[in-house]
Design a protein around this motif. Structure first.
Motif, short mmCIF file in Angstrom:
data_model
loop_
_atom_site.label_atom_id
_atom_site.label_comp_id
_atom_site.label_asym_id
_atom_site.label_seq_id
_atom_site.Cartn_x
_atom_site.Cartn_y
_atom_site.Cartn_z
N ARG A 164 0.81 -1.23 0.00
CA ARG A 164 0.00 0.00 0.00
C ARG A 164 0.84 1.27 0.00
O ARG A 164 0.31 2.36 0.10
N GLY A 165 2.18 1.10 -0.04
CA GLY A 165 3.06 2.26 -0.07
C GLY A 165 3.24 2.93 1.27
O GLY A 165 3.70 4.07 1.34
N GLN A 166 2.89 2.24 2.34
CA GLN A 166 3.04 2.82 3.68
C GLN A 166 4.48 2.62 4.17
O GLN A 166 5.15 1.66 3.82
N SER A 167 4.93 3.55 5.00
CA SER A 167 6.29 3.48 5.50
C SER A 167 6.36 2.65 6.79
O SER A 167 5.35 2.40 7.43
N VAL A 168 7.56 2.25 7.11
CA VAL A 168 7.82 1.48 8.32
C VAL A 168 8.82 2.28 9.15
O VAL A 168 9.83 2.73 8.61
N PRO A 169 8.56 2.46 10.44
CA PRO A 169 9.51 3.22 11.26
C PRO A 169 10.87 2.50 11.37
O PRO A 169 10.93 1.27 11.37
N ARG A 170 11.94 3.27 11.48
CA ARG A 170 13.28 2.70 11.60
C ARG A 170 13.42 1.81 12.83
O ARG A 170 14.17 0.85 12.80
N TRP A 171 12.68 2.12 13.89
CA TRP A 171 12.85 1.34 15.11
C TRP A 171 12.43 -0.11 14.93
O TRP A 171 12.90 -0.99 15.67
N VAL A 172 11.56 -0.41 13.96
CA VAL A 172 11.15 -1.80 13.73
C VAL A 172 12.35 -2.61 13.26
O VAL A 172 12.69 -3.64 13.83
N GLY A 173 13.03 -2.14 12.23
CA GLY A 173 14.22 -2.83 11.74
C GLY A 173 15.34 -2.82 12.77
O GLY A 173 16.03 -3.82 12.95
N GLY A 174 15.52 -1.71 13.45
CA GLY A 174 16.57 -1.60 14.47
C GLY A 174 16.36 -2.56 15.63
O GLY A 174 17.30 -3.20 16.11
N THR A 175 15.12 -2.66 16.08
CA THR A 175 14.82 -3.58 17.18
C THR A 175 15.04 -5.02 16.75
O THR A 175 15.62 -5.82 17.50
N LEU A 176 14.58 -5.37 15.54
CA LEU A 176 14.78 -6.73 15.05
C LEU A 176 16.27 -7.03 14.86
O LEU A 176 16.72 -8.16 15.13
N LEU A 177 17.04 -6.06 14.44
CA LEU A 177 18.48 -6.26 14.29
C LEU A 177 19.14 -6.47 15.67
O LEU A 177 19.96 -7.38 15.84
N ALA A 178 18.74 -5.65 16.64
CA ALA A 178 19.29 -5.79 18.00
C ALA A 178 18.92 -7.15 18.61
O ALA A 178 19.69 -7.72 19.38
N TRP A 179 17.76 -7.69 18.27
CA TRP A 179 17.34 -9.01 18.76
C TRP A 179 18.08 -10.12 18.02
O TRP A 179 18.46 -11.12 18.61
N SER A 180 18.29 -9.93 16.72
CA SER A 180 18.80 -11.03 15.91
C SER A 180 20.31 -11.25 16.01
O SER A 180 20.77 -12.38 15.89
N VAL A 181 21.07 -10.19 16.21
CA VAL A 181 22.53 -10.37 16.25
C VAL A 181 22.95 -11.27 17.41
O VAL A 181 23.70 -12.23 17.20
N PRO A 182 22.48 -11.05 18.64
CA PRO A 182 22.84 -12.00 19.70
C PRO A 182 22.33 -13.42 19.43
O PRO A 182 22.99 -14.40 19.80
N MET A 183 21.18 -13.52 18.76
CA MET A 183 20.64 -14.84 18.43
C MET A 183 21.60 -15.58 17.49
O MET A 183 21.85 -16.77 17.65
N VAL A 184 22.16 -14.88 16.52
CA VAL A 184 23.11 -15.50 15.60
C VAL A 184 24.39 -15.90 16.34
O VAL A 184 24.98 -16.94 16.06
#
Length: 135
Positions: free
Chosen positions: A85-105
């Motif tokens: 729909r062309g809606q934007s996503v806030p940066r904090w969504v990707g940032g939070t997922l990155l902060a969660w995923s790096v320790p998981m890896v």
């Protein structure tokens, strides 16, 4: 890569990661799910450390249907819908997922966990940029 394309790709990857984890984890623990079915569903899974069977059932639940897989798939579906729909996503969504995923890896390097920083990075690439002030 256009922002909406990055979010769309990140969303599909997030959805696939969550759905695949849920399905494969549930399939892989089907013998324990069969035991749970035989014993009855209501209040069969308990977190009592002295009960070995209960701990096994709890690990089964937390690894499959109670894991991050379902919320990850729902988030992915939402992201795909938003990008479409062309809606934007806030940066904090990707940032939070990155902060969660790096320790998981780091703790699970021989697992598919490496996919999570990829979709998190795609979301950061496609995220809405903060507005620049004119002062």
């Amino acid at each position: 890569m256009r922002r909406s394309t990055a979010v769309w790709a990140g969303g599909w990857l997030t959805l696939a990661f969550g759905a695949t984890h849920t399905v494969l984890a549930t399939w892989g623990t089907r013998s324990e799910w069969a035991r749970i079915h035989r014993e009855g569903w209501w209040d069969t899974v308990r977190l009592e450390p002295h009960d070995e069977a209960g701990v096994r059932r709890a690990l089964t639940a937390w690894f499959s249907i109670a894991s991050f897989g379902v919320p990850c798939a729902v988030l992915g579906a939402h992201l795909v819908s938003a990008a479409t729909r062309g809606q934007s996503v806030p940066r904090w969504v990707g940032g939070t997922l990155l902060a969660w995923s790096v320790p998981m890896v780091v703790v699970l390097p021989r697992s598919p966990a490496w996919v999570a920083p990829v979709f998190a990075s795609l979301l950061l690439m496609g995220a809405e940029r903060p507005a620049q002030s004119s002062t």
